[in-house]
Design an enzyme around this catalytic site. Structure first.
Site, PDB file in Angstrom:
ATOM      1  N   ASP A 152      10.900 -16.225  29.570  1.00 17.26           N
ATOM      2  CA  ASP A 152       9.595 -16.304  30.228  1.00 17.26           C
ATOM      3  C   ASP A 152       8.492 -16.343  29.173  1.00 17.26           C
ATOM      4  O   ASP A 152       8.654 -15.799  28.078  1.00 17.26           O
ATOM      5  CB  ASP A 152       9.353 -15.067  31.112  1.00 17.26           C
ATOM      6  CG  ASP A 152      10.205 -15.053  32.366  1.00 17.26           C
ATOM      7  OD1 ASP A 152      10.819 -16.081  32.684  1.00 17.26           O
ATOM      8  OD2 ASP A 152      10.248 -13.996  33.026  1.00 17.26           O
ATOM      9  N   ARG A 153       7.360 -16.919  29.542  1.00 18.31           N
ATOM     10  CA  ARG A 153       6.238 -17.031  28.608  1.00 18.31           C
ATOM     11  C   ARG A 153       5.853 -15.679  28.014  1.00 18.31           C
ATOM     12  O   ARG A 153       5.585 -15.566  26.814  1.00 18.31           O
ATOM     13  CB  ARG A 153       5.021 -17.637  29.329  1.00 18.31           C
ATOM     14  CG  ARG A 153       3.771 -17.667  28.447  1.00 18.31           C
ATOM     15  CD  ARG A 153       2.672 -18.518  29.025  1.00 18.31           C
ATOM     16  NE  ARG A 153       2.247 -18.039  30.333  1.00 18.31           N
ATOM     17  CZ  ARG A 153       1.349 -18.671  31.092  1.00 18.31           C
ATOM     18  NH1 ARG A 153       0.805 -19.800  30.665  1.00 18.31           N
ATOM     19  NH2 ARG A 153       1.012 -18.192  32.272  1.00 18.31           N
TER      20      ARG A 153
END
Length: 199
Positions: free
Chosen positions: A42-43
């Site tokens: 995930d970012r």
């Protein structure tokens, strides 16, 4: 293959809009044009990412991810006081009514399995928190974040699944891919990579 430490706050692959094109793989392609995607973080998650440098290397390591032959360990700081260790065995599915959220849905047929272990108790700004080691057996999107929320102990700094107060305790999501091991595509020996936890 190539193993890197992804910082928090950058996408692994480009998003759909023009402002989301800056990402890890696009940066790596400028340095090494042979870079091939194997998996993602995930970012807002930091830590270990592995990329292929040949189709064969990509296929070999990707297959190990798919067949759950890799071993991944994360560290997180979660809200509240959590003791001992345990397992969350609850499917995680996309919530189409509230994108980009995912939810725990015991009725769904795709399993999601996470082992957790409490390793330290401390406070941030007077709030009790627990450092936990997380071992995902499956690899569903947002799995660790949703499973910790499901336990009633959201990850500190999580802008999707934690309360506003829990989000504000730290300037980032306290989730980090600390360790990854898999079999080397050529030698088949087990290789392990460790990435120090930055929080």
């Amino acid at each position: 293959f190539m193993v890197i430490h992804k910082p928090a706050g950058i996408l692994t692959v480009p998003g759909k809009t023009a402002d989301l094109q800056d990402c890890v793989i696009n940066r790596l392609l400028k340095i090494e044009p042979k870079t091939l995607l194997i998996h993602r973080l995930d970012r807002d998650t930091s830590g270990i990412l592995v990329f292929g440098l040949s189709k064969w290397g990509q296929k070999s390591i990707s297959r190990q991810f798919q067949e759950r032959q890799t071993s991944k360990t994360y560290q997180a700081v979660v809200a509240g006081t959590l003791y001992g260790e345990g397992t969350v065995d609850v499917p995680v599915i996309y919530d189409p009514e509230h994108p980009p959220l995912h939810i725990a849905d015991p009725e769904h047929n795709k399993p999601a399995l996470t082992h957790w272990k409490a390793i330290q108790h401390f406070q941030i700004h007077g709030q009790a928190v627990t450092r936990v080691e997380l071992t995902p057996i499956t690899g569903r999107s947002h799995q660790l974040r949703v499973h910790m929320q499901y336990l009633g102990h959201p990850i500190i700094g999580d802008t999707l699944y934690a309360t506003v107060e829990q989000q504000q305790l730290m300037p980032r999501l306290c989730l980090h891919a600390q360790q990854l091991s898999f079999h080397h595509p050529k030698t088949e020996e087990l290789v392990q990579f460790d990435c120090p936890v930055p929080f």
